[in-house]
Design a protein around this motif. Structure first.
Motif, PDB file in Angstrom:
ATOM      1  N   TYR A 105       0.819  -1.219   0.000  1.00  0.00           N
ATOM      2  CA  TYR A 105       0.000   0.000   0.000  1.00  0.00           C
ATOM      3  C   TYR A 105       0.851   1.267   0.000  1.00  0.00           C
ATOM      4  O   TYR A 105       0.357   2.350   0.310  1.00  0.00           O
ATOM      5  CB  TYR A 105      -0.915  -0.001   1.222  1.00  0.00           C
ATOM      6  N   SER A 110      -2.575   7.849   0.505  1.00  0.00           N
ATOM      7  CA  SER A 110      -3.463   7.605   1.635  1.00  0.00           C
ATOM      8  C   SER A 110      -2.656   7.274   2.875  1.00  0.00           C
ATOM      9  O   SER A 110      -1.508   6.835   2.806  1.00  0.00           O
ATOM     10  CB  SER A 110      -4.417   6.434   1.349  1.00  0.00           C
ATOM     11  N   VAL A 112      -2.648   4.596   5.848  1.00  0.00           N
ATOM     12  CA  VAL A 112      -3.139   3.217   5.922  1.00  0.00           C
ATOM     13  C   VAL A 112      -3.175   2.770   7.382  1.00  0.00           C
ATOM     14  O   VAL A 112      -2.153   2.825   8.081  1.00  0.00           O
ATOM     15  CB  VAL A 112      -2.250   2.251   5.109  1.00  0.00           C
ATOM     16  N   LEU A 195      -7.111   4.663   4.486  1.00  0.00           N
ATOM     17  CA  LEU A 195      -7.433   3.341   3.967  1.00  0.00           C
ATOM     18  C   LEU A 195      -7.366   2.326   5.109  1.00  0.00           C
ATOM     19  O   LEU A 195      -6.362   2.252   5.829  1.00  0.00           O
ATOM     20  CB  LEU A 195      -6.444   2.965   2.868  1.00  0.00           C
TER      21      LEU A 195
END
Length: 305
Positions: A105, A110, A112, A195
């Motif tokens: 990720y 974003s 996370v 996220l």
């Protein structure tokens, strides 16, 4: 690639260190691990420094207690890589592929959040902490995504270095334990997504007595954060659920029923310990309800507005 940042205060970090080092030896991308001790007890700090030294991990000890907000900023400043993975010192990864999951990720767009779980209580005097964390505090990813900013915590999250420094800013020192709410509010304001994934850390449990002391501190913080948000004009719609009830409860603090709330509070605190199973959480709610009313009266908050 990833700097793992572990703030530590009066907790042993051996379990999280061993888990991370075991995975680090199997992965191909660069990872550094930094433990920063926030002026813990001398014996705890010495043992943590020893385990870090054995595994070639950076250990930094503050010369004074900096607090939850400052220590995370210090860790970010000490980190070498562009992505920061914060894990609380009293936690350890549930999955052996913890770092590899987070590496999927890394794009910087974003923040996370991997989530958390309570460890299973092997001792009866830690049951209240377990029930609260399991039923109230931690949510599964499918529930967290419905309110991504509400269900964010700073115990286990990945963030780009520049995103962290741009958003880990507060107009004044927030009440204890609510830096996660204010950080999430800043992310919301700056349109940065959170996220939610399934990559939890397992939390150590506290004794019933220590947990109830934390609840008392949390009650004071709930009151303080309400007035903090009003002063700073932060996003009130992002307030934790408990804070949103303060507007109603504050009027009860000046009611003639205050002596009754004191009696109920004492009784509920006893029942939290002796009642079976899920009833503990019911009496915990009753205790917090009454205790907040009592605290508002004792502290003589300004109830106007």
């Amino acid at each position: 690639m990833i700097s793992v940042c572990i703030p530590s205060y009066n907790v042993f970090v051996e379990r999280v260190i061993k888990a991370l080092v075991a995975e680090k030896e199997k992965i191909t991308f660069p990872v550094e691990i930094i433990v920063m001790d926030d002026f813990s007890n001398e014996n705890i700090a010495r043992l943590n420094q020893k385990i870090c030294s054995q595994h070639g991990i950076t250990f930094i000890r503050n010369e004074r207690n900096a607090g939850r907000i400052a220590i995370r900023r210090y860790l970010a400043e000490a980190a070498s890589f562009d992505f920061l993975l914060f894990i609380d010192g009293d936690c350890y990864p549930l999955y052996p592929c913890f770092l590899r999951i987070y590496s999927l990720y890394i794009d910087g767009s974003s923040v996370v959040y991997g989530g958390g779980l309570p460890s299973f209580p092997s001792e009866r005097h830690k049951v209240i902490s377990y029930l609260y964390k399991k039923k109230r505090h931690f949510k599964k990813p499918l529930l967290r995504v419905k309110k991504p900013y509400h269900h964010f915590h700073t115990d286990n999250f990945l963030v780009a270095r520049d995103t962290f420094f741009k958003n880990w800013k507060f107009p004044e020192l927030p009440p204890y334990g609510y830096e996660d709410f204010l950080f999430a509010a800043n992310l919301f304001k700056n349109k940065i997504k959170i996220l939610h994934i399934d990559n939890p850390v397992v939390h150590a449990l506290k004794s019933n007595e220590d947990f109830l002391k934390d609840i008392d501190t949390a009650n004071e913080s709930l009151i303080a954060i309400y007035f903090f948000v009003r002063r700073s004009r932060s996003r009130e719609q992002l307030l934790p659920r408990g804070v949103r009830y303060i507007r109603l409860l504050r009027w009860l603090a000046i009611s003639p029923l205050l002596p009754v709330f004191k009696i109920i509070s004492k009784t509920a605190r006893k029942m939290i310990v002796i009642s079976p199973g899920i009833l503990k959480l019911f009496f915990l709610d009753v205790y917090r309800f009454c205790n907040i009313i009592i605290l508002m009266k004792r502290k003589k908050h300004n109830f106007s507005g």
